[in-house]
Design a protein around this motif. Structure first.
Motif, short mmCIF file in Angstrom:
data_model
loop_
_atom_site.label_atom_id
_atom_site.label_comp_id
_atom_site.label_asym_id
_atom_site.label_seq_id
_atom_site.Cartn_x
_atom_site.Cartn_y
_atom_site.Cartn_z
N UNK A 74 0.85 -1.19 0.00
CA UNK A 74 0.00 0.00 0.00
C UNK A 74 0.89 1.23 0.00
N UNK A 75 0.80 2.04 -1.02
CA UNK A 75 1.67 3.20 -1.16
C UNK A 75 1.52 4.15 0.03
N UNK A 76 2.66 4.57 0.56
CA UNK A 76 2.67 5.51 1.67
C UNK A 76 2.43 4.88 3.02
N UNK A 77 2.33 3.56 3.08
CA UNK A 77 2.04 2.88 4.34
C UNK A 77 3.19 1.95 4.73
N UNK A 78 3.32 1.73 6.01
CA UNK A 78 4.27 0.76 6.55
C UNK A 78 3.50 -0.28 7.35
N UNK A 79 3.97 -1.51 7.31
CA UNK A 79 3.42 -2.56 8.16
C UNK A 79 4.42 -2.83 9.27
N UNK A 80 3.92 -2.99 10.48
CA UNK A 80 4.80 -3.20 11.62
C UNK A 80 4.41 -4.47 12.37
N UNK A 81 5.41 -5.22 12.79
CA UNK A 81 5.20 -6.37 13.66
C UNK A 81 5.63 -5.97 15.07
N UNK A 82 4.75 -6.12 16.03
CA UNK A 82 5.01 -5.77 17.42
C UNK A 82 4.97 -7.05 18.25
N UNK A 83 6.05 -7.31 18.98
CA UNK A 83 6.10 -8.50 19.82
C UNK A 83 5.57 -8.17 21.21
N UNK A 84 4.62 -8.97 21.67
CA UNK A 84 4.01 -8.77 22.97
C UNK A 84 3.97 -10.11 23.72
N UNK A 85 4.01 -10.07 25.06
CA UNK A 85 3.86 -11.32 25.82
C UNK A 85 2.49 -11.93 25.55
N UNK A 86 2.43 -13.26 25.60
CA UNK A 86 1.20 -13.94 25.20
C UNK A 86 0.32 -14.31 26.39
N UNK A 87 0.89 -14.41 27.59
CA UNK A 87 0.08 -14.78 28.74
C UNK A 87 0.74 -15.85 29.58
N UNK A 88 0.03 -16.93 29.84
CA UNK A 88 0.52 -18.01 30.69
C UNK A 88 1.25 -19.05 29.84
N UNK A 89 2.45 -19.39 30.24
CA UNK A 89 3.27 -20.38 29.53
C UNK A 89 3.46 -21.60 30.44
N UNK A 90 3.27 -22.78 29.88
CA UNK A 90 3.50 -24.03 30.60
C UNK A 90 4.89 -24.55 30.27
N UNK A 91 5.67 -24.84 31.31
CA UNK A 91 6.97 -25.47 31.14
C UNK A 91 6.91 -26.88 31.71
N UNK A 92 7.32 -27.88 30.91
CA UNK A 92 7.35 -29.26 31.37
C UNK A 92 8.81 -29.70 31.37
N UNK A 93 9.32 -30.05 32.53
CA UNK A 93 10.75 -30.32 32.67
C UNK A 93 11.00 -31.79 32.93
N UNK A 94 12.02 -32.38 32.30
CA UNK A 94 12.39 -33.76 32.55
C UNK A 94 13.37 -33.88 33.71
N UNK A 95 13.77 -35.10 33.99
CA UNK A 95 14.58 -35.39 35.17
C UNK A 95 16.07 -35.44 34.88
N UNK A 96 16.45 -35.62 33.61
CA UNK A 96 17.84 -36.02 33.34
C UNK A 96 18.83 -34.86 33.42
N UNK A 97 18.39 -33.65 33.14
CA UNK A 97 19.20 -32.45 33.39
C UNK A 97 18.26 -31.46 34.06
N UNK A 98 17.84 -31.76 35.27
CA UNK A 98 16.63 -31.15 35.83
C UNK A 98 16.72 -29.65 36.07
N UNK A 99 17.85 -29.15 36.54
CA UNK A 99 17.93 -27.71 36.80
C UNK A 99 18.10 -26.96 35.48
#
Length: 213
Positions: A128-153
């Motif tokens: 679109x002439x004269x226009x710019x498109x922008x991507x804005x990064x924002x946090x998404x909310x709640x994230x689930x982390x599932x951790x294994x035992x073999x390198x646990x920390x």
């Protein structure tokens, strides 16, 4: 023997059903941990606590998130002997391995802290002439982390560090084989002063794993 509770909304609490499961040392067979066996309601409570904490955490200035992550890294370094003791007891490997885990986990927190001011969008060419498109990064909310035992920390910390740096809140589901070790990660964030609900940790009986995930 460790007694491990759930970490939900900044509070240590037993499972809503009072259920627990045992983790035995794989070498000696001795019971080393009695951990809260979260129910589906407990899992929902952890998500709700993280969701409630999300708006304020996402709005927190990047420098303040960085300071908290750096403080957590220093605390993880200081509490390395606890990680070593829990790792040897629950997973049965050598102390040097869990010392390395704690060291690398702390450095992962420092790396994540360095990202908080590096999160950027981009300008995208537009037809679109004269226009710019922008991507804005924002946090998404709640994230689930599932951790294994073999390198646990290492893997438990990696599951939550960057999401926190980016302004998300997290629920860490611990391995059934290292519940005390993964709860220690939650304790580090608690001691560092992360607001209630930003980091939640739940543990579950191995028999309940399919339903929990």
């Amino acid at each position: 023997m460790n007694t491990v509770e759930l970490l939900i909304g900044g509070q240590s609490r037993p499972a809503s059903t009072e259920a627990r499961f045992e983790r035995r040392n794989p070498v000696s067979g001795e019971v080393v941990t009695r951990a809260a066996a979260a129910s589906l309601q407990d899992a929902d409570d952890a998500v709700a606590a993280a969701a409630a904490a999300f708006p304020a955490w996402a709005a927190l200035a990047p420098g303040k998130r960085r300071a908290l992550l750096l403080k957590a890294a220093d605390i993880m370094d200081r509490r390395a002997p606890e990680f070593v003791a829990a790792g040897v007891a629950e997973a049965g490997s050598m102390p040097i391995w869990y010392g390395f885990n704690a060291m690398l986990g702390a450095n992962m927190l420092r790396e994540a802290a360095g990202l908080v001011t590096q999160i950027s969008g981009e300008v995208i060419p537009s037809d679109v002439e004269g226009c710019l498109a922008m991507a804005v990064r924002q946090p998404v909310g709640v994230v689930l982390g599932i951790a294994p035992w073999n390198a646990p920390v290492i893997l438990g910390t990696r599951a939550v560090a960057v999401p926190l740096a980016c302004g998300n809140t997290v629920v860490l589901k611990s391995s059934e084989l290292t519940p005390a070790l993964h709860r220690l990660i939650g304790d580090v964030f608690q001691e560092a002063g992360f607001p209630p609900g930003v980091v939640n940790v739940i543990s579950n009986d191995p028999a309940d794993a399919p339903a929990m995930v």
